[in-house]
Design an enzyme around this catalytic site. Sequence first.
Site, short mmCIF file in Angstrom:
data_model
loop_
_atom_site.label_atom_id
_atom_site.label_comp_id
_atom_site.label_asym_id
_atom_site.label_seq_id
_atom_site.Cartn_x
_atom_site.Cartn_y
_atom_site.Cartn_z
N ASN A 7 0.85 -1.18 0.00
CA ASN A 7 0.00 0.00 0.00
C ASN A 7 0.89 1.24 0.00
OD1 ASN A 7 -1.59 2.25 0.92
ND2 ASN A 7 -3.15 0.82 1.60
N HIS A 43 -5.55 3.49 -1.68
CA HIS A 43 -6.85 3.71 -1.02
C HIS A 43 -7.19 5.20 -1.13
CE1 HIS A 43 -9.62 2.60 2.57
NE2 HIS A 43 -10.11 3.63 1.92
N ARG A 45 -9.29 8.52 -0.96
CA ARG A 45 -10.43 9.00 -0.20
C ARG A 45 -11.00 10.24 -0.87
NH1 ARG A 45 -7.51 6.29 3.92
NH2 ARG A 45 -8.90 5.00 5.18
N HIS A 50 -4.26 11.90 0.48
CA HIS A 50 -3.01 11.18 0.17
C HIS A 50 -3.06 10.75 -1.29
CE1 HIS A 50 -5.73 8.03 1.60
NE2 HIS A 50 -5.56 8.39 2.87
N GLU A 70 -8.65 0.18 -2.99
CA GLU A 70 -9.55 0.08 -1.83
C GLU A 70 -10.34 1.36 -1.68
OE1 GLU A 70 -6.65 -2.61 1.07
OE2 GLU A 70 -6.98 -0.49 1.52
N HIS A 190 -4.15 -4.45 7.76
CA HIS A 190 -4.27 -3.41 8.79
C HIS A 190 -3.41 -3.77 10.01
CE1 HIS A 190 -6.28 0.41 9.72
NE2 HIS A 190 -5.93 0.11 10.96
N ASP A 191 -2.37 -2.99 10.20
CA ASP A 191 -1.43 -3.11 11.32
C ASP A 191 -0.61 -4.40 11.30
OD1 ASP A 191 -2.12 -0.63 12.19
OD2 ASP A 191 -3.31 -1.29 13.90
N HIS A 214 1.45 1.15 6.07
CA HIS A 214 2.00 2.02 7.11
C HIS A 214 3.25 1.41 7.76
CE1 HIS A 214 1.87 5.13 10.22
NE2 HIS A 214 2.15 4.17 11.09
#
Length: 237
Positions: A7, A43, A45, A50, A70, A190-191, A214
Site C-alpha cells: 500500500n 486507497h 479517499r 493522500h 480500496e 491493517h497493522d 504504514h
Amino acid sequence: MAKLSVNINKIATLRNSRGGNVPNLLQVAADVQKFGAQGVTIHPRPDERHIRYQDARDLVPVVYTEYNIEGNPIRKFIDLVLETKPAQVTLVPDADDAITSNAGWDTVKHKSFLQEVTKEFKNNGIRTSIFVDADLKMVEGAIETGAERIELYTEGFARQYGLGNKDGIKPYVAAAELAQNLGLGINAGHDLSLDNIKFFKENIPGLFEVSIGHALIAESLYLGLENVVNMYLQKLK
C-alpha cells in the site's frame, strides 16, 4: 506463499505534505514491484489527502503485477474503479473523515447495497473483496454479496499480538476456515508488520494476499525499502 501487496498511500501523504512530486509515487510503485512485491494497493479517499484520483489513473500503465484499489464505494469511487479496471477492488466502509480504516462491513445490514456494487464490478471483470471483521456472521454475509474474496481487518489481532496474547489469532483462524468452506478467497490487512506477519501467515489457512503500507513504509525508513519488501516475502513463504 501468500502474496504481498504494498500500500503506497503513505508515499502520497509524504509527497502531498510538501507539494511537487517528491517522493515520486509512480517510481515507488515501479520499485516495489521490481523488488519483488506481487501487487500495489492504493486507497483514495474523497478529500484526496493522500492518494489522488489522478494517481489511480496514472498508475494503470505502471502496475504490471496486481493492482488493488480500496475504498468506500461512493459513486465517484465506483466510477474511478470502472475507468481504471484494477485486478481487484476492496470495498471498505470508512467514513469521509476517517484517518484510517477502523471497521469491517456489516454484510448483513448492507447486503443489498454490496450485492449491487459487486455485480457492477463483476460485470466489468473486476474481482471484488469485502473488508470484514473476524466475525463469522459477517463472513457468511460476504458470500451472499457475490464477492470473490474477503479481506480480514487485522487491527485486533495486531493489538493482541503486541500485548503478548497469541490467542488473539483464534477468531481470525475461525473466520478463515469458514471463508474457505464457503469458497471465499482470503486477504488480510491493517497493522500487520514484520513483527507479527509470520505468525499470522502460519496460522491462517488459505491466505492469498496481505496488503501492508504504514508499517512497511515506517520500517523502510530504518531498513531500506528493497530490504523490507524482501523481508516480508521471506516471512510469507
